[in-house]
Write an enzyme that holds these catalytic residues in place. Structure first.
Site, PDB file in Angstrom:
ATOM      1  CG  HIS A 164      -0.352   0.050   2.543  1.00 47.83           C
ATOM      2  ND1 HIS A 164      -0.012   1.226   3.173  1.00 47.83           N
ATOM      3  CD2 HIS A 164      -0.015  -0.937   3.408  1.00 47.83           C
ATOM      4  CE1 HIS A 164       0.509   0.961   4.367  1.00 47.83           C
ATOM      5  NE2 HIS A 164       0.521  -0.342   4.529  1.00 47.83           N
ATOM      6  CG  ASP A 184      -2.851   3.998   2.750  1.00 48.28           C
ATOM      7  OD1 ASP A 184      -2.510   2.935   2.191  1.00 48.28           O
ATOM      8  OD2 ASP A 184      -3.502   4.023   3.819  1.00 48.28           O
ATOM      9  CD  GLU A 198      -2.965  -1.332   6.068  1.00 48.61           C
ATOM     10  OE1 GLU A 198      -3.147  -2.233   6.913  1.00 48.61           O
ATOM     11  OE2 GLU A 198      -2.319  -0.291   6.320  1.00 48.61           O
ATOM     12  CD  GLU A 199      -1.028   2.499   7.636  1.00 46.69           C
ATOM     13  OE1 GLU A 199      -1.661   2.058   8.613  1.00 46.69           O
ATOM     14  OE2 GLU A 199       0.142   2.174   7.385  1.00 46.69           O
TER      15      GLU A 199
END
Length: 446
Positions: free
Chosen positions: A88, A90, A152-153
């Site tokens: 990811h 982000d 994702e975060e």
């Protein structure tokens, strides 16, 4: 020229690329950060993978509005196995800028480590993938697919909802989830289990409004004191989480986490006690863990001599594999209600839940990865658990039940992901690039 030498020669380019990526503050939180930065990072990732053979690399919008980079690179044999690469782009917010030793969005070398938000989680994995693919050139005997997530975060489930709706797009025999890491610098590891979670807010109401503590204190119920009593009941004197109905004495069966190493990694002195009646590994990966992550109540500065009528706390309950998140949610709610004193009103609101995950470790992808790590590092990998949750792994398992998932990456305890001063050891990027290259070279024959 062998792969190890090729990748070593590619490290200056990897550093330059990581510096470019880290300079993009790609925090996916439209309430606080500009979405344009995430789009800029997604475009960078798309172009980089297009340049290493993913000619159809493109941006796909997921249900939460984030953009995922997806693409494919067919191998020379359509019948060869397919490998999906996941990471990811982000990142977490920088948090307290003043707590950083270096500018959070400027890759900076200090004592041999590269500092910057996302340097390890997870942009370091992205540049590791690119280095591996450049080192292999056209010598990739498997079919490749790619998905690089953009939220994702945030944990809002954009890609989790996207995958089942586009199952054929990402279908693979082996899925390399490159968002975990090693036991230590130079000690390779494969993550075998992930804890699930229940995120809950508990609110206590005791009075319709503040009351003067000198006039009413002693007889009138205090919401903050009630909340404190409820929270104190969630752990016993040893520090074990004591939510009724959850497992309390499981034992971790993978590699142990040495207590001295854990103290060093966490910055805990020898004079301080560690929590729980089990080993460090048991407490981190085999048993539930309740953390109070926030409280709403009157602050010290500006508070008055009044009885608090309402107080709230945000709770984070991590649960081990084998525990159902719905069961854990009910158990935590029932525990809090039973522990509430003085007839106060209790409201429990679940913000989200995530199931734990246990990977299979007996298939050809796992065996090939073990061999690749042993060759790249000169020592055998160990099996670890991770306290963090990756709900996407459960979605992959449900959507592709026959696929093997291998959880790996450039992180290790010193990276301090999600905290100020996140960093990555560049040797981990280099060696994990070699691991990936060896795996892609050998997996088809396994």
């Amino acid at each position: 020229m062998d792969l190890r030498t090729r990748i070593s020669e590619l490290m200056p380019q990897a550093r330059a690329e990581l510096a470019e990526l880290v300079s993009i503050p790609s925090v996916f939180d439209p309430r606080q950060f500009p979405v344009e930065e995430c789009t800029r990072a997604a475009d960078w990732v798309r172009a980089a993978f297009a340049a290493v053979g993913f000619e159809d690399a493109r941006l796909e919008e997921t249900p939460d509005g984030s953009m995922a980079v997806v693409g494919s690179r067919p191998g020379p044999d359509p019948a060869a196995p397919t490998v999906l690469l996941y990471s990811h782009y982000d990142v977490q917010p920088p948090l307290d800028d003043a707590a950083w030793r270096t500018p959070p969005f400027e890759l900076t070398e200090v004592d041999g480590r590269w500092y910057g938000r996302g340097a390890a989680d997870c942009k370091g994995n992205i540049v590791s993938h690119l280095a591996a693919l450049r080192a292999l050139g056209d010598d990739v005997p498997v079919n490749l697919k790619l998905v690089v997530e953009g939220s994702e975060e945030l944990g809002d489930g954009g890609l989790e909802r996207y995958v089942p709706e586009h199952a054929d797009l990402l279908r693979a025999d082996a899925i390399l989830v490159c968002d975990t890491g090693n036991a230590a610098v130079g000690q390779p590891a494969i993550t075998a289990s992930l804890r699930g979670l229940v995120e809950m807010v508990v609110r206590v109401d005791a009075l319709p409004s503040e009351l003067h503590s000198g006039v009413f204190g002693g007889a009138a119920p205090d919401a903050l004191a009630a909340l404190i009593a409820m929270l104190a009941s969630l752990r016993d004197a040893a520090g074990d989480t004591t939510v009724a109905g959850l497992p309390h004495d499981e034992v971790w069966d993978g590699a142990p986490y040495d207590e001295a190493a854990f103290r060093s990694d966490a910055g805990i002195g020898d004079e301080e006690s560690l929590l729980g009646s089990g080993s460090v590994s048991d407490m981190l990966w085999a048993r539930p863990a309740l953390t109070v992550v926030g409280i709403d109540c009157p602050p010290v500065v500006g508070s008055s001599a009044s009885i608090t009528p309402t107080a709230s706390a945000r709770l984070n309950l991590r649960i081990p594999p084998g525990t159902d998140p719905d069961q854990a949610e009910r158990a935590l709610t029932d525990h809090l209600r039973a522990a509430a004193p003085w007839g106060v009103s209790v409201e429990c609101t679940t913000e989200f839940t995530g199931a734990p995950f246990r990977a299979r470790t007996d298939g050809p992808a796992y065996r090939t990865m073990r061999a690749a790590m042993s060759q790249a590092y000169g020592r055998d990998p160990v099996l670890l658990g991770q306290g963090g949750s990756i709900p996407l792994c459960n979605v992959f398992e449900e959507t592709y039940p026959d696929a093997e998932q291998v959880l790996m990456g450039v992180e290790e305890p010193q990276t301090l992901i999600h905290a100020p001063n996140e960093s990555v050891d560049p040797t981990e990027i280099e060696r994990m690039a070699l691991v990936l290259a060896l795996f892609l070279q050998d997996y088809a024959g396994s």
